[in-house]
Scaffold this active site. Structure first.
Site: not given
Ligand code: DX5
Ligand code: ZN
Length: 215
Positions: A34, A177
């Site tokens: 990310d 996601d």
């Molecule tokens: C949010 C990100 C996600 C996040 C997912 O902006 O794109 O990839 O890190 O993390 P969890 O599973 O903790 O929501």
């Molecule tokens: Zn992401």
């Protein structure tokens, strides 16, 4: 396809080497990376140097999700740093022409390209663009931070996108996601989601077990 993409945003950065090794030894085939610029989203994460480092320690597919204001400007850098997928946001782009131009640019480098939509963006906004992509990423939280609650609207969106892909008869993956766990992950799979991204769910517990629970 059933793929799990652990998001390194939630990794233990005090022991990066160990975390990457654990991912290498798990049944995860992808690593979700990310990228946040503090402009498109209200947070800053990491850039190409970190991606290069992870790439050196892992043969897994690098799934780069850029939450940045200018995805065109940095595409080349992330591709050269080892991105296998380069996924950018619909909301960051000026118009359809630019979106198609960037999609074609990425594909010409032999890199897969993805388009992502935020929770408040409806599928009908991108319906005509889906055919230009290898992957469509449905955000189930507001981009910016890990550890948020799953937005149920994502399930219907996956269903709608799946229908469009079936009509196109193309090989396009659907990814979700944000806030993914065993229960909502199962719901997303049932309506045709191929790739589950998960951060806190995987890294707060035993990595192997958590990955397996999402497959
Ligand atoms: C949010 C990100 C996600 C996040 C997912 O902006 O794109 O990839 O890190 O993390 P969890 O599973 O903790 O929501
Ligand atoms: Zn992401």
């Amino acid at each position: 396809m059933n793929i799990v993409a652990p998001s390194v945003l939630s990794m233990d950065f005090s022991d990066t080497k160990k975390s990457i090794e654990q991912l290498n030894n798990s049944n995860a085939k992808w690593i979700h990376f990310d990228v946040m610029d503090g402009v498109f989203v209200n947070n800053i994460s990491f850039g190409t140097d970190i991606l290069k480092g992870i790439k050196k320690s892992s043969d897994l597919i690098m799934d780069v999700h850029v939450m940045i204001q200018d995805p065109f400007k940095y595409a080349k850098d992330f591709i050269e740093a080892g991105a296998n997928y380069y996924t950018f946001h619909y909301e960051a782009m000026k118009n359809d022409e630019k979106i198609i131009e960037l999609a074609n640019y990425v594909k010409a480098t032999n890199t897969k390209v993805g388009l992502s939509i935020k929770p408040d963006t409806d599928v009908n906004k991108i319906e005509h663009l889906i055919k230009y992509f290898d992957l469509i990423l449905v955000m189930s939280v507001q981009p910016g931070f890990g550890g948020q609650k799953f937005d149920e609207r994502a399930v219907l969106k996956i269903q709608q996108i799946k229908k469009i892909i079936n009509q196109l008869s193309m090989d396009i993956l659907i990814e979700v996601d944000g806030g993914i766990n065993y229960e909502n992950g199962k719901k997303c799979r049932e309506v045709g989601c191929d790739v589950l991204v998960a951060g806190s769910y995987i890294f707060k517990n035993d990595i192997n077990e958590m990955v397996d629970s999402l497959l």
